[in-house]
Scaffold this motif. Structure first.
Motif, PDB file in Angstrom:
ATOM      1  N   VAL A  34      -2.465  -1.781  11.827  1.00 58.73           N
ATOM      2  CA  VAL A  34      -1.697  -1.893  10.228  1.00 58.73           C
ATOM      3  C   VAL A  34      -0.878  -3.393  10.571  1.00 58.73           C
ATOM      4  CG1 VAL A  34       0.276  -2.015   8.814  1.00 58.73           C
ATOM      5  CG2 VAL A  34      -1.309   0.293   8.888  1.00 58.73           C
ATOM      6  N   LEU A  35      -0.299  -3.314  11.541  1.00 55.85           N
ATOM      7  CA  LEU A  35       0.708  -4.511  11.854  1.00 55.85           C
ATOM      8  C   LEU A  35      -0.777  -5.722  12.394  1.00 55.85           C
ATOM      9  CD1 LEU A  35       3.297  -3.214  14.136  1.00 55.85           C
ATOM     10  CD2 LEU A  35       2.951  -3.118  11.932  1.00 55.85           C
ATOM     11  N   GLU A  36      -1.432  -5.796  12.685  1.00 54.60           N
ATOM     12  CA  GLU A  36      -2.301  -6.717  13.026  1.00 54.60           C
ATOM     13  C   GLU A  36      -2.285  -7.630  11.629  1.00 54.60           C
ATOM     14  OE1 GLU A  36      -5.977  -7.063  15.399  1.00 54.60           O
ATOM     15  OE2 GLU A  36      -6.071  -4.386  14.658  1.00 54.60           O
ATOM     16  N   HIS A  37      -2.168  -6.804  10.352  1.00 61.85           N
ATOM     17  CA  HIS A  37      -2.123  -7.892   9.448  1.00 61.85           C
ATOM     18  C   HIS A  37      -1.229  -8.638   8.694  1.00 61.85           C
ATOM     19  CE1 HIS A  37      -6.526  -6.391   8.774  1.00 61.85           C
ATOM     20  NE2 HIS A  37      -6.429  -4.968   9.394  1.00 61.85           N
TER      21      HIS A  37
ATOM     22  N   ASP B 239       3.853 -15.571   7.127  1.00 56.83           N
ATOM     23  CA  ASP B 239       5.070 -16.276   7.109  1.00 56.83           C
ATOM     24  C   ASP B 239       6.177 -15.210   6.079  1.00 56.83           C
ATOM     25  OD1 ASP B 239       5.214 -18.252   9.636  1.00 56.83           O
ATOM     26  OD2 ASP B 239       3.906 -19.457   7.737  1.00 56.83           O
ATOM     27  N   ASP B 240       5.758 -15.148   4.753  1.00 60.01           N
ATOM     28  CA  ASP B 240       6.160 -13.637   4.195  1.00 60.01           C
ATOM     29  C   ASP B 240       6.316 -12.370   4.293  1.00 60.01           C
ATOM     30  OD1 ASP B 240       3.525 -13.223   4.317  1.00 60.01           O
ATOM     31  OD2 ASP B 240       2.982 -13.555   1.811  1.00 60.01           O
TER      32      ASP B 240
ATOM     33  N   ILE C 286       7.961   0.051   8.057  1.00 60.89           N
ATOM     34  CA  ILE C 286       8.257  -0.401   6.659  1.00 60.89           C
ATOM     35  C   ILE C 286       8.026  -1.369   6.571  1.00 60.89           C
ATOM     36  CG2 ILE C 286       9.212   1.436   5.958  1.00 60.89           C
ATOM     37  CD1 ILE C 286      11.999  -0.673   6.814  1.00 60.89           C
ATOM     38  N   VAL C 287       7.649  -2.412   5.393  1.00 61.05           N
ATOM     39  CA  VAL C 287       6.923  -3.792   5.566  1.00 61.05           C
ATOM     40  C   VAL C 287       7.239  -4.312   4.515  1.00 61.05           C
ATOM     41  CG1 VAL C 287       4.686  -5.461   5.198  1.00 61.05           C
ATOM     42  CG2 VAL C 287       4.884  -3.286   7.433  1.00 61.05           C
ATOM     43  N   ALA C 288       7.941  -5.497   4.244  1.00 56.33           N
ATOM     44  CA  ALA C 288       8.467  -5.436   2.411  1.00 56.33           C
ATOM     45  C   ALA C 288       8.413  -7.338   3.315  1.00 56.33           C
ATOM     46  CB  ALA C 288       9.949  -5.411   2.911  1.00 56.33           C
TER      47      ALA C 288
ATOM     48  N   VAL D 241       3.862  -6.713  -2.125  1.00 57.25           N
ATOM     49  CA  VAL D 241       5.255  -6.356  -1.739  1.00 57.25           C
ATOM     50  C   VAL D 241       5.621  -7.648  -1.343  1.00 57.25           C
ATOM     51  CG1 VAL D 241       4.970  -4.136  -0.949  1.00 57.25           C
ATOM     52  CG2 VAL D 241       4.544  -6.000   1.166  1.00 57.25           C
ATOM     53  N   SER D 242       4.997  -8.943  -1.177  1.00 57.44           N
ATOM     54  CA  SER D 242       5.058 -10.301  -0.367  1.00 57.44           C
ATOM     55  C   SER D 242       6.239 -10.363  -1.799  1.00 57.44           C
ATOM     56  CB  SER D 242       3.702 -10.267   0.516  1.00 57.44           C
ATOM     57  OG  SER D 242       2.960 -10.744  -0.503  1.00 57.44           O
ATOM     58  N   SER D 243       6.137 -10.637  -3.196  1.00 53.66           N
ATOM     59  CA  SER D 243       5.986 -11.299  -4.197  1.00 53.66           C
ATOM     60  C   SER D 243       7.439 -10.607  -4.917  1.00 53.66           C
ATOM     61  CB  SER D 243       5.055 -11.043  -5.661  1.00 53.66           C
ATOM     62  OG  SER D 243       4.295 -10.049  -5.703  1.00 53.66           O
ATOM     63  N   ASN D 244       7.908  -9.172  -4.245  1.00 54.75           N
ATOM     64  CA  ASN D 244       9.030  -8.807  -4.809  1.00 54.75           C
ATOM     65  C   ASN D 244       9.463  -8.020  -4.214  1.00 54.75           C
ATOM     66  OD1 ASN D 244       7.347  -5.885  -4.839  1.00 54.75           O
ATOM     67  ND2 ASN D 244       5.965  -6.639  -6.347  1.00 54.75           N
TER      68      ASN D 244
END
Length: 335
Positions: free
Chosen positions: A252-255, A260-261, A173-175, A238-241
Motif C-alpha cells: 500500500v505504501l508504494e502508492h 505531497d498530499d 493509517i493514511v490521511a 481522503v486526500s481532499s477531506n
C-alpha cells in the motif's frame, strides 16, 4: 476462362500437392489426418476449378497429367507460404505469453516486478494482463479465464493450488498531509471519533474487517463513509477531506510514499497488542496467497511465489530506509 481460383483453399491445395507427391489418396488422408471422403471431395473441387481431370486413376493410385505437372510448383510455393505464416504466428504466440492475474490495485507494482523477474529467469516474453479481483475468482481460475490470483485467506479448493506469499503484519493509517491524527499516538478513541475509509481486501465473501469487530466488541461504533476495492479511489478520497484510510501490507505504501498530499503512520503495534490480540483466532490471522489452476504451469507458479516473497522483503527494506530518513528529517526540524 474463369477458373474460380477462390475455391482453392488451403486444404484443397494440400490435396493437390499431396496427390502429386504421394500419388495415393489413402496415404494422403492418413498424412493429413482426415477421412478418405474429404480427400475425394477436394479432388473433385480441383477438377471443377481447372475443368480438367488433373490426376488419372491408376491401379495403385493416381498419376498427375500435364496440367497438374505444370501447376504443382506454384501450388507448392503457396503451401510453403502458408506454412511460413503459421510458423511465424506460432513463434509470436510462444514469444508473447499472456499471463492473466487477478489482484487489487495495491499489489500491482509488486506483482508486475515479480512477473518480469520470473519471465527473465525462464527466458519468457510475458505480457501481464491485470484483471480486477472479484468474489468469483475461484470459478474464474478453474474455468481457465484467470491464470493466477492474489487472495487473502482463500477457501480451500482441490482444483486450485495455493501458496502463501506472506502474513499480513503491517497496518497503517493514511490521511491528508497535516491531519491532526498524526500529532498523537493512534488508539481506540480515534476509531470512534473520526470518519474512515476501508479497503475491501481480496477475501472471498463480504466479511467485516478485524477493526470493525474490535470496535463492536468494545461497544463502540465506527463512522465508515466508504468501502472500496480500489486503493487509488480511497487515497483520492481522503486526500481532499478529514477522513482516514485504514490500510494493511507494505505494498500500500508504494502508492503513498512520494505523494505531497498524503501522510501515513505505522499503527502495527496497536493492531498487534490491541486489535488482533482481542479477537478470536479465526478472525485474527490474515495471509496473502497466490492461487492458480492445478493443471497450470507449476514451474511458473512456484517461481512467481518465490519472486513475490523476495520482492516483498526488498520492499520492506526500502520502506524501512525511507522511514528512518523521515525520522531523521523530523528530528532535525525540531532542533
Amino acid at each position: 476462362m474463369d477458373l474460380k481460383l477462390s475455391r482453392l483453399d488451403y486444404f484443397t491445395l494440400q490435396v493437390l500437392v499431396g496427390l502429386y507427391e504421394l500419388k495415393n489418396g489413402t496415404c494422403l488422408a492418413v498424412k493429413l489426418d482426415v477421412a478418405q471422403p474429404k480427400v475425394s471431395r477436394a479432388l473433385s473441387t480441383i477438377r471443377e476449378v481447372f475443368n480438367d481431370e488433373m490426376f488419372v486413376r491408376k491401379q495403385y493410385g493416381f498419376e498427375p497429367n500435364e496440367l497438374a505437372i505444370r501447376i504443382y510448383p506454384f501450388a507448392k510455393k503457396v503451401i510453403d507460404g502458408y506454412q511460413q505464416i503459421q510458423l511465424a504466428a506460432q513463434n509470436n504466440c510462444e514469444q508473447k505469453r499472456i499471463v492473466n492475474i487477478a489482484t487489487l490495485d495495491y499489489n500491482t507494482n509488486l506483482l508486475h516486478r515479480s512477473v518480469v523477474a520470473v519471465s527473465k529467469k525462464l527466458a519468457l516474453n510475458t505480457v501481464v494482463n491485470i484483471i480486477p479481483w472479484s468474489d468469483e475468482i475461484q470459478k474464474q481460475i478453474t474455468s481457465g479465464k484467470v491464470d493466477y490470483s492474489i487472495t487473502i485467506n482463500p477457501v480451500e479448493n482441490d482444483k486450485i493450488m495455493s501458496a502463501k506469499i506472506a502474513d499480513v503484519k503491517k497496518f497503517y493509517i493514511v490521511a491528508r498531509k497535516g491531519h491532526p491524527i498524526f500529532e498523537k499516538t493512534f488508539g481506540y478513541s480515534d476509531l470512534i471519533s473520526n470518519s474512515f475509509v476501508l479497503i475491501n481486501y481480496a477475501r472471498v465473501g463480504l466479511k467485516k474487517r478485524a477493526i470493525e469487530h474490535y470496535v463492536e466488541k468494545h461497544g463502540g461504533t465506527m463512522d465508515i463513509v466508504l468501502k472500496t476495492n480500489s486503493l487509488n479511489n480511497a487515497l483520492s478520497f481522503v486526500s481532499s477531506n478529514d477522513c482516514i484510510c485504514i490500510s494493511a501490507t507494505e505494498t500500500v505504501l508504494e502508492h503513498v510514499v512520494g505523494r505531497d498530499d498524503l501522510q501515513y503512520q505505522d499503527t502495527s503495534e496497536f493492531w498487534a497488542t490491541h486489535v488482533m490480540a482481542d479477537l478470536a483466532p479465526a478472525v485474527r490471522q490474515h495471509s496473502q496467497y497466490l492461487q492458480g489452476r492445478v493443471e497450470g504451469d507449476i514451474v511458473f507458479f512456484n517461481e512467481l511465489v518465490l519472486a513475490m516473497r523476495d520482492g516483498l522483503v526488498k520492499l520492506q527494506k526500502c520502506l524501512s530506509a525511507i522511514n528512518q530518513q523521515d525520522s531523521l528529517s523530523s528530528i532535525e526540524e525540531h532542533h
